[in-house]
Write a protein that holds these residues in place. Structure first.
Motif, short mmCIF file in Angstrom:
data_model
loop_
_atom_site.label_atom_id
_atom_site.label_comp_id
_atom_site.label_asym_id
_atom_site.label_seq_id
_atom_site.Cartn_x
_atom_site.Cartn_y
_atom_site.Cartn_z
N GLY A 36 -29.99 -8.02 -27.81
CA GLY A 36 -31.00 -8.15 -28.86
C GLY A 36 -31.97 -9.28 -28.59
N GLU A 74 -32.64 -10.58 -25.74
CA GLU A 74 -33.44 -10.23 -24.58
C GLU A 74 -34.57 -9.27 -24.97
N ALA A 75 -34.24 -8.29 -25.80
CA ALA A 75 -35.25 -7.31 -26.21
C ALA A 75 -36.36 -7.97 -27.02
N GLN A 76 -36.00 -9.01 -27.75
CA GLN A 76 -37.02 -9.70 -28.56
C GLN A 76 -37.72 -10.79 -27.76
#
Lengths: 265, 338
Positions: free
Chosen positions: A115, A117-119
């Protein structure tokens, strides 16, 4: 085993969000026919509340969760998080699914970090990953791959992957459904402890009446498909709860009756 | 990336065995037999006169005897040689079988001509090719590697990107899919006559054909890999805040990677076939051309020598691909060992 003092260091905004579900109806198109799954569901959940959704298999509980998560849009009605309309997925509302759905090519640590990393905030927030892995008691497995984990461990990783985002609403779709009964009882206690510490609003789908009563403040009983709210039952009992509590036993009987299973009692 | 299980404790060393008769037939028996077979090969080279005119018979015989000595030494000191000793012990049966094969080959060709001679050259004539025609052979090897590598890398890259695109986007799939179905199944070698006059050089034509042969399986398998990624992975990533680029790069591609490697493996196989044919027909360099040239001069020993080199190169390329896969896909259980 889950609540460890070392994890006290993480700072969480200890406030859950309010969730409003207003006149939501939903349907699926299957082979040209329209299959209604939700029928005018109205539900208001206070910040920090633990609500369990109970209903017969295939009644549309999971669909309601997908709407709350923002993975699908309702045909009619609206859903609001803290008075803001839900239009798509957002890391403030994280789902833990029945299958842990860990990414098999990522180690435990990398799965939990997903999460952040995705943000795009992983670089500055790596300590949060370490802390939450410690919180679910898997520090010695941080470099393991999912195929090396047991079912209970995998589900803990999935929980950590959700918690690392500091969700305001934690959405649980039968997260303990596939675990053996001993692991299940242990993880129920862990879930309550986590919820009490963090204060996030929790929405749990389950078809285990006992699980709903041991965990939730409030149990919503849904009808057969298309799902309507059949009963809204407050469970006014302090934690930790005991499975043998006569108050819970009474509620259980009442709920099984609502589900048309009074004969099994 | 290390896994959590630490199991690098070495097994306790086997007790040193005394040299007894039962050991000679068991523990050391195969190694001893292998050594004797290689000695027999060496002596067979030196004892009987050659039926033809070959200059390396003596060297080969001495070489074989040296190998026999090494095997003998290795067999009895395997316990003191660590992993090299263990490797030798494990391969002793193969050394025995191979030694028997070359002995038979030597006797059947150079010494008694049981096999018709120009077509079945003896081992020493192949050794002669490696020593006397080495520069030409090496030039051919480098030419082949250069051509193959260029075409393969272009084909694999284009195939991978195309596969991901059509697996991800229905709009791209709509346009590319029919073209792929029309052109893909055609054997790349069928394009040879057209490619050689439409491209400016035979080298660019061959590169194109190798890329084509590689690209098709890579495209199809990457595409099916991306298309078969479970939607649950996307759901999880989306609820955690993933944008479409993250979904492609960090979810779809890693999940499809096992398929991609199957495509790369298949592409490698079909591109070898195109390489050899292209070199035989148009390109004036490389191992395929060397084979053709050797056939023209009825130099059968050169053909066998080139075939052996080619086989080692192809096998080496596949080994390299599988090693890469094993490194990238450590998270998979039970990948096939090559």
């Amino acid at each position: 085993m889950v609540v460890q003092s070392a994890a006290e260091a993480i700072i969480y905004p200890a406030v859950g969000a309010e969730l409003d579900i207003d006149g939501v109806s939903h349907a699926f198109d299957i082979d040209g026919a329209t299959l209604p799954v939700l029928d005018n569901v109205n539900l208001s959940i206070a910040p920090g509340e633990f609500v369990a959704l109970l209903g017969p298999s295939g009644c549309g509980k999971s669909t309601l969760l997908r709407l709350v998560a923002g993975l699908e849009k309702p045909r009619t009605g609206s859903l609001r998080e803290d008075e803001v309309r839900i239009t798509g997925p957002h890391p403030s509302r994280v789902v833990v699914f029945q299958d842990p759905t860990l990414f098999p090519w990522r180690s435990v640590w990398d799965n939990v970090a997903l999460g952040l990393e995705a943000q795009g905030i992983l670089k500055t927030q790596r300590h949060r990953v370490d802390a939450v892995i410690e919180l679910v008691g898997l520090s010695s497995f941080r470099n393991a791959y999912p195929h090396q984990l047991s079912g209970g461990m995998a589900q803990r990783v999935a929980l950590a992957r959700a918690l690392v985002n500091d969700p305001k609403i934690l959405v649980l779709d039968e997260p303990l459904g596939k675990l053996d009964s001993l692991t299940r009882i242990a993880m129920q206690a862990e879930l309550v402890a986590l919820w009490q510490r963090k204060g996030f609003t929790t929405l749990l789908v389950t078809h285990d009446v006992e699980e709903a009563l041991v965990l939730a403040n409030r149990v919503i009983v849904l009808s057969d498909r298309p799902a309507r709210i059949k009963a809204d039952i407050a469970v006014a009992r302090p934690y930790p709860r005991h499975r043998g509590d006569p108050y819970l036993a009474d509620l259980r009987k009442q709920i099984l009756g609502l589900l048309g299973l009074e004969a099994t009692w | 990336m290390s896994t959590y299980s630490v199991s690098d404790t070495t097994a306790p060393a086997a007790p040193r065995a005394a040299l007894t008769f039962s050991n000679l037939s068991g523990r050391y028996g195969v190694g001893l037999a292998a050594s004797l077979v290689w000695l027999a090969f060496g002596l067979s080279c030196l004892y009987w006169p050659d039926l033809g005119d070959w200059s390396r018979t003596g060297s080969l015989g001495i070489g074989a005897i040296v190998i026999a000595a090494f095997i003998l030494f290795g067999t009895f000191s395997a316990d003191y040689l660590g992993s090299a000793g263990q490797a030798l012990r494990k391969r002793a049966p193969w050394l025995l079988a191979f030694g028997a094969f070359v002995t038979l080959w030597e006797v059947a060709t150079a010494k008694f001509a049981w096999l018709p001679l120009p077509f079945f050259p003896p081992p020493q004539s192949i050794l002669e090719v490696y020593t006397d025609d080495l520069p030409k052979l090496l030039d051919s090897v480098f030419a082949s590697i250069k051509l193959q590598l260029g075409g393969y890398i272009i084909g694999a890259t284009v195939g991978f990107i195309t596969g991901v695109s059509i697996g991800w986007s229905q709009k791209i799939g709509y346009w590319v899919h029919p073209v792929l179905r029309f052109i893909g199944p055609l054997p790349a070698t069928a394009w040879l006559p057209i490619a050689f006059f439409t491209f400016p050089s035979s080298w660019s034509a061959s590169t194109f054909l190798i890329a084509l042969a590689t690209g098709f399986p890579v495209t199809v398998l990457t595409w099916s890999g991306v298309a078969s990624v479970s939607s649950a992975y996307y759901d999880v990533a989306r609820t955690l805040g993933a944008k479409p680029s993250f979904l492609v790069l960090k979810v779809a591609i890693p999940a499809a990677l096992p398929h991609v490697f199957v495509g790369l493996f298949m592409g490698l196989g079909s591109s070898f076939a195109v390489l050899v044919v292209a070199e035989m027909i148009g390109v004036k360099a490389g191992l395929g051309w060397y084979l053709q040239w050797a056939q023209g001069w009825a130099a059968y020993a050169n053909m066998y020598a080139a075939l052996i080199v080619m086989s080692l190169l192809c096998s080496g390329a596949i080994t390299l691909l599988f090693r890469t896969r094993d490194r990238l896909l450590v998270w998979q259980k039970g990948v096939v060992k090559w």
